[in-house]
Each structure stands twice: as structure tokens, then as C-alpha cells.
Design an enzyme around this catalytic site. Structure first.
Site, PDB file in Angstrom:
ATOM      1  N   ASP A   1     -11.210   1.978   3.528  1.00  0.00           N
ATOM      2  CA  ASP A   1     -11.554   0.395   3.199  1.00  0.00           C
ATOM      3  C   ASP A   1     -12.739   0.131   2.732  1.00  0.00           C
ATOM      4  OD1 ASP A   1      -9.234  -1.259   3.333  1.00  0.00           O
ATOM      5  OD2 ASP A   1      -9.187  -1.111   5.489  1.00  0.00           O
TER       6      ASP A   1
ATOM      7  N   GLN B   1      -5.008  -1.483   9.556  1.00  0.00           N
ATOM      8  CA  GLN B   1      -4.697  -3.107   9.016  1.00  0.00           C
ATOM      9  C   GLN B   1      -5.354  -4.370   9.886  1.00  0.00           C
ATOM     10  OE1 GLN B   1      -3.119  -3.389   5.758  1.00  0.00           O
ATOM     11  NE2 GLN B   1      -3.398  -5.495   6.070  1.00  0.00           N
TER      12      GLN B   1
ATOM     13  N   LYS C   1       0.922  -1.084  -0.094  1.00  0.00           N
ATOM     14  CA  LYS C   1      -0.022  -0.123  -0.165  1.00  0.00           C
ATOM     15  C   LYS C   1       0.839   1.334  -0.035  1.00  0.00           C
ATOM     16  CE  LYS C   1      -3.697  -2.679   2.255  1.00  0.00           C
ATOM     17  NZ  LYS C   1      -4.533  -2.799   3.499  1.00  0.00           N
TER      18      LYS C   1
END
Ligand code: NAP
Length: 261
Positions: free
Chosen positions: A112, A89, A45
Site C-alpha cells: 500500500d 484493508q 483486488k
């Protein structure tokens, strides 16, 4: 188109778009777990962000971080006006409830797309949809089978295929073998997301024209493997590695640009 090439071409477009922006998109990644898989995802990422011109920052916290401390940080990031989006995460250490954290992230910053009120979709099914459209895979009136019903892949995938007017069936661990055979034999699009290596193999009959999207990531000493065995007799099967993982990463950047807007 090969996924790697599709992603490369789309990244060039996004990079050009960002280069023209007065204010660069900003992203924060919060990482608590220090396992090799999480480290690899975070690294990917950050690499994508750097490549595209996104200003990304990693906040790495010790595994001993409490839920209260993490919620405090999430609250602070929610209020940060200079920040377009952030993510925590997953997976998180056992002592932190993942749903509590997902719900604490403001939908306006939820890159997300995990929050139920988020206008964005989770990155994996969104990335898959973008690719299927770029590949001109016909969805309307087609039989789509989604194997797996998780909140981050299976369920949103089924919802998105339904929104494209596919006839959607969701299979799961309680589906019987005869039903599996029946649905797979009639499927035009199969999205498999179980984490069970080789669950789709040559023992099933497939339509020659079928498209298999393999979401599964199974690690062993020989490397990464999907949920489907390679080279099934279908029109298109996405590889693992070099498949849905890349689409997911791309969709994260696309989601961030939507939040930036
Ligand atoms: P998950 O939360 O563990 O869900 C797995 C689903 O598969 C469940 O709905 C389960 O059914 C179903 N399942 C398990 N065994 C099955 C069987 N034998 N037959 C039929 N269905 C079965 O997993 P997830 O988060 O959705 O992830 C699935 C896989 O995709 C994992 O390998 C994960 O690493 C991978 N993944 C990849 C990406 C990427 O970017 N490439 C992103 C996300 C996830 P029940 O509900 O009945 O238990």
C-alpha cells in the site's frame, strides 16, 4: 485516453510480464471490516490479481479481532519469505489503531506504500501520476492545486507533483471561498480528494485547458459520485465511477511488482 482503456492496456502488459516470471508475485490481503465498501475493494483486488496471474490470498478475520492478534499476524507476514507484499484493508474497527498497524507492516512488504519508510508511494496518488504521464499532461512549471490534505491522498499527491516541478498549492477545509476561486481559476491541474460531493461545480471559473482528477467517492441511493460535478468546462475530467478507483487498483499491482523485484 479513456481511463478504462488505459487500465486495460496496461493490465495486458503486466499480465505478459508476469507470465514470463519463474516465480509468480504473491499477495496477501487481510480484511477485518465486513462493510460493503471494503468487500467491494477486496473483491476488486482479488479479481485484478487473478486476471494478471498474481497469487493472492485473502485472510478474513472476525470484527472481534484484537489489535494484539492483528499485530501478531502482521509480524508473521512480515517474516514470510515467500510473500512479496501484503496489506491490511482499511478502515479497521474502532478498537484497532490504524496508524499502529500501518507502522507495524515492514516497508519491504508494504504494498500500500503507507509506511513512512516505504520506497513505494500510496496507490491512489501513484496511480494518478502514472495516468497523467501516460496522458502526456505537462506538469513542469504548471500550477497544480490539490484539494484535501490526508496522509494517503492529498499530502503524497502534493509531494509527487512537487517532485515533477509543478507549482503546488494544497487547499483544505480552512481555505476561504475567495482563495478557492483564485487558486482554481489559475490551476492547470486540480486533484480533488475531499469526500464532499459537488465541491467543485460550475460556480467556479476554470481554465479551458485545465485537467481535473476527481478522487472523491460519495455513495447515495443513485450510485457513486465524485467530488466534482460531471462535465465541467475543462480539457479533461476523470469520471466517477470508472476513474481514479481503477487507477488505484492498477497501482497496487504495479507496487506489488516492484516489491517482487
Ligand atoms: P479524508 O482523510 O477524510 O480527508 C479529506 C480532506 O478533505 C481533508 O484534508 C479535509 O480538510 C478536506 N476537506 C473536507 N471538506 C472540505 C471542504 N469543504 N473544502 C476543502 N477541503 C475539504 O479523506 P481521504 O482519505 O483523503 O479521501 C478523500 C476522498 O477520496 C473520499 O471520498 C475517499 O472515499 C476518496 N478516495 C478514493 C480513492 C480511490 O481509489 N478512488 C482512494 C482514496 C480515497 P481538513 O484537513 O482541513 O479537515
Amino acid at each position: 485516453m479513456i481511463i478504462k482503456e488505459y487500465v486495460k492496456a496496461r493490465k495486458v502488459e503486466l499480465k505478459d510480464l508476469i507470465a514470463k516470471m519463474d516465480r509468480k508475485p504473491t499477495l496477501v490481503i487481510v480484511q477485518i471490516n465486513d462493510d460493503p465498501a471494503s468487500n467491494a475493494y477486496v473483491k476488486g483486488k482479488l479479481k485484478d490479481s487473478a486476471e494478471l496471474g498474481v497469487e493472492a490470498k485473502l485472510i478474513k478475520l472476525p470484527e472481534s479481532t484484537t489489535e494484539k492478534e492483528l499485530l501478531k499476524l502482521v509480524g508473521k507476514l512480515n517474516k514470510n519469505k515467500k510473500l512479496d507484499g501484503f496489506l491490511v484493508q482499511m478502515p479497521l474497527p474502532k478498537h484497532i489503531n490504524e496508524d499502529t498497524i500501518k507502522l507495524a507492516i515492514s516497508p519491504e512488504k508494504d504494498v500500500d506504500g503507507f509506511h513512512p519508510l516505504s520506497k513505494l508511494n500510496p496507490c491512489t496518488p501513484q496511480g494518478i501520476m502514472n495516468y497523467l504521464k501516460a496522458e502526456n499532461v505537462e506538469l513542469k512549471g504548471k500550477n497544480a492545486v490539490v484539494i484535501g490534505r490526508s496522509n494517503i491522498v492529498g499530502k503524497p499527491m502534493a509531494k509527487m507533483l512537487l517532485a515533477e516541478s509543478s507549482n503546488v498549492t494544497v487547499l483544505h477545509s480552512k481555505t476561504t471561498r475567495p482563495d478557492f476561486e483564485r487558486y482554481i481559476a489559475n490551476a492547470d491541474i486540480i486533484v480533488v480528494a475531499t469526500g464532499k460531493q459537488g465541491i467543485l461545480d460550475e460556480s467556479y471559473k476554470y481554465k479551458d485547458s485545465a485537467v481535473i482528477v476527481d478522487v472523491g467517492i460519495n455513495r447515495d441511493e443513485t450510485g457513486l459520485h465524485g467530488d466534482a460535478v460531471p462535465n465541467l468546462p475543462v480539457r479533461l475530467q476523470t469520471p466517477v465511477p470508472g476513474g481514479v478507483g481503477l487507477l488505484t487498483r492498477l497501482a497496487l499491482m504495479e507496487n506489488l511488482l516492484k516489491l517482487h523485484k
